[in-house]
Design a protein around this motif. Structure first.
Motif, PDB file in Angstrom:
ATOM      1  N   LEU A   1       0.807  -1.222   0.000  1.00 46.36           N
ATOM      2  CA  LEU A   1       0.000   0.000   0.000  1.00 46.36           C
ATOM      3  C   LEU A   1       0.839   1.271   0.000  1.00 46.36           C
ATOM      4  O   LEU A   1       0.313   2.351  -0.262  1.00 46.36           O
ATOM      5  N   VAL A   2       2.133   1.161   0.303  1.00 48.06           N
ATOM      6  CA  VAL A   2       2.990   2.338   0.487  1.00 48.06           C
ATOM      7  C   VAL A   2       3.931   2.527  -0.694  1.00 48.06           C
ATOM      8  O   VAL A   2       4.578   1.571  -1.136  1.00 48.06           O
TER       9      VAL A   2
ATOM     10  N   VAL B   1      -1.773   3.895  -2.976  1.00 46.85           N
ATOM     11  CA  VAL B   1      -2.801   4.621  -2.238  1.00 46.85           C
ATOM     12  C   VAL B   1      -2.205   5.439  -1.094  1.00 46.85           C
ATOM     13  O   VAL B   1      -2.644   6.560  -0.818  1.00 46.85           O
ATOM     14  N   LEU B   2      -1.193   4.923  -0.407  1.00 56.75           N
ATOM     15  CA  LEU B   2      -0.477   5.703   0.606  1.00 56.75           C
ATOM     16  C   LEU B   2       0.751   6.294  -0.072  1.00 56.75           C
ATOM     17  O   LEU B   2       1.892   5.868   0.125  1.00 56.75           O
ATOM     18  N   ASP B   3       0.469   7.280  -0.902  1.00 55.70           N
ATOM     19  CA  ASP B   3       1.471   7.865  -1.793  1.00 55.70           C
ATOM     20  C   ASP B   3       2.504   8.658  -0.989  1.00 55.70           C
ATOM     21  O   ASP B   3       2.150   9.619  -0.288  1.00 55.70           O
ATOM     22  N   THR B   4       3.746   8.274  -1.105  1.00 60.50           N
ATOM     23  CA  THR B   4       4.804   8.920  -0.319  1.00 60.50           C
ATOM     24  C   THR B   4       5.171  10.306  -0.845  1.00 60.50           C
ATOM     25  O   THR B   4       5.974  10.999  -0.225  1.00 60.50           O
TER      26      THR B   4
ATOM     27  N   GLY C   1      -4.071  -8.349   3.206  1.00 61.82           N
ATOM     28  CA  GLY C   1      -2.645  -8.149   3.440  1.00 61.82           C
ATOM     29  C   GLY C   1      -1.795  -8.122   2.197  1.00 61.82           C
ATOM     30  O   GLY C   1      -0.571  -8.259   2.280  1.00 61.82           O
ATOM     31  N   GLY C   2      -2.426  -7.966   1.038  1.00 66.86           N
ATOM     32  CA  GLY C   2      -1.648  -7.832  -0.186  1.00 66.86           C
ATOM     33  C   GLY C   2      -1.433  -9.131  -0.940  1.00 66.86           C
ATOM     34  O   GLY C   2      -0.580  -9.198  -1.829  1.00 66.86           O
ATOM     35  N   ALA C   3      -2.198 -10.183  -0.628  1.00 64.98           N
ATOM     36  CA  ALA C   3      -1.980 -11.485  -1.250  1.00 64.98           C
ATOM     37  C   ALA C   3      -2.400 -11.525  -2.711  1.00 64.98           C
ATOM     38  O   ALA C   3      -1.905 -12.351  -3.475  1.00 64.98           O
TER      39      ALA C   3
ATOM     40  N   SER D   1      -7.402  -0.376  -2.283  1.00 63.26           N
ATOM     41  CA  SER D   1      -6.781   0.922  -2.582  1.00 63.26           C
ATOM     42  C   SER D   1      -7.805   1.932  -3.087  1.00 63.26           C
ATOM     43  O   SER D   1      -7.782   3.111  -2.706  1.00 63.26           O
ATOM     44  N   GLU D   2      -8.716   1.472  -3.928  1.00 62.81           N
ATOM     45  CA  GLU D   2      -9.757   2.364  -4.458  1.00 62.81           C
ATOM     46  C   GLU D   2     -10.629   2.927  -3.338  1.00 62.81           C
ATOM     47  O   GLU D   2     -10.926   4.130  -3.316  1.00 62.81           O
ATOM     48  N   LYS D   3     -11.021   2.066  -2.402  1.00 63.92           N
ATOM     49  CA  LYS D   3     -11.885   2.507  -1.309  1.00 63.92           C
ATOM     50  C   LYS D   3     -11.136   3.437  -0.346  1.00 63.92           C
ATOM     51  O   LYS D   3     -11.682   4.425   0.148  1.00 63.92           O
TER      52      LYS D   3
END
Length: 338
Positions: free
Chosen positions: A60-61, A66-69, A318-320, A329-331
């Motif tokens: 996600l990072v 979605v958790l755009d750095t 968990g990204g599986a 990510s969309e939500k």
């Protein structure tokens, strides 16, 4: 996938008194930071079995995720037992003598890192999966004025009796093994960790996944035994100590936001949460069934429920699976921009 390159750091709190009354002579919190600290802060703590060193939060990072750095200041935290743990704490609190640590203890030490070291005045959002999601639920309870919103993925505000009962299975397999030795082992308790992994693994997936997609994982494993041995026994043996696994599992078993400030009144604790919430259970989760999330959302002041339409069970959060990550990510993106 190579993990993001952010340096893994360790914050020493010194002597720390735990909520249950125990002591850590020098509590340590392990963390990573990504992005510009002037941007809104997002906290993303780990789940059971996750290690920052192997990029457990990377799904996600990162730039464009979605958790755009580039947009957010993202801080990932390792739970106690990845930070201070039975395996790295010196005597007299080493091994089986390591004290019980609660979610509240994790949140208070993470808060200290954010405020004392990183200069964060307010957290825009806490995002968490599984045990990370239980931390996300605890944040607005422990620090109600510090957190604006939270995202809880495949998790709950209180570990249900059903979930506690399941956890007794892998725990009993470890504790009863011939090489665990009441936690006083002098070499890796192979029998205990392998037995733990075998009990734990089936519950991680939805039964529909086993029926429709089977365990061959696209030809990666020749049979079910190889799948369990490599994907579950092997990973626990590679990354975890037996006492660490049991101590962290106990934190999970005893998770309950109502024990922090509402005297065990679960519904009242949910009703008192002021932070905006996004709750995302998996449709096929055997640990945290979506029916529990529906009940929790009915008591939260400002919450949205989206059920992940997956056959992968708990691990969907968990990204599986890229399809599930896209849905999550969309939500989250819509929630963060609302």
């Amino acid at each position: 996938m190579q993990p993001l390159s952010a340096e893994i750091k360790h914050y020493h709190h010194g002597r720390f008194t735990l909520a249950a009354g125990g002591i850590l002579p020098d509590a340590v919190t392990t963390y990573q930071t990504y992005g510009d600290p002037m941007n809104p802060c997002i906290v993303f703590p780990t789940c059971y079995g996750a290690k920052l060193a192997v990029g457990s939060q990377d799904y996600l990072v990162g730039e464009g995720k979605v958790l755009d750095t580039k947009k957010y200041y993202v801080v990932t935290f390792a739970l106690f037992c990845c930070s201070s743990s039975p395996s790295n704490t010196p005597a007299p609190y080493n091994g089986p003598y390591f004290p019980f640590v609660s979610y509240e203890d994790n949140i208070r030490t993470q808060h200290a890192v954010l405020t004392k070291l990183l200069g964060v005045a307010k957290v825009f959002c806490v995002v968490g999966f599984s045990m990370g999601g239980q931390q996300a639920y605890h944040w607005p309870v422990v620090f109600p004025d510090f957190v604006e919103r939270f995202v809880a993925i495949c998790t709950s505000a209180r570990t249900s009796p059903h979930n506690q009962c399941f956890l007794e299975g892998p725990k009993a397999a470890m504790l009863a093994s011939k090489d665990f030795g009441d936690g006083r082992y002098t070499s890796t308790p192979q029998h205990g960790i392998r037995a733990f992994g075998r009990v734990y693994c089936a519950w991680a997936y939805g039964q529909t996944w086993f029926r429709e997609h089977n365990y061959l994982m696209g030809g990666e494993y020749p049979d079910l035994n190889a799948f369990i041995r490599e994907r579950w026994e092997g990973r626990f043996l590679q990354y975890w100590g037996a006492n660490d696994m049991i101590t962290l599992l106990t934190t999970w078993q005893k998770g309950d936001i109502s024990l922090v400030r509402d005297g065990g009144d679960y519904e009242k604790a949910l009703e008192n949460i002021r932070a905006k919430a996004l709750i995302m259970p998996s449709r096929t989760d055997l640990y945290f069934p979506p029916e529990d999330s529906e009940i929790e959302v009915s008591h939260l002041k400002d919450a949205t429920l989206h059920v992940i339409p997956t056959v992968l069970g708990h691990v969907a959060g968990g990204g599986a699976n890229p399809v599930d990550v896209e849905f999550i990510s969309e939500k989250i993106c819509a929630f963060l921009n609302a």
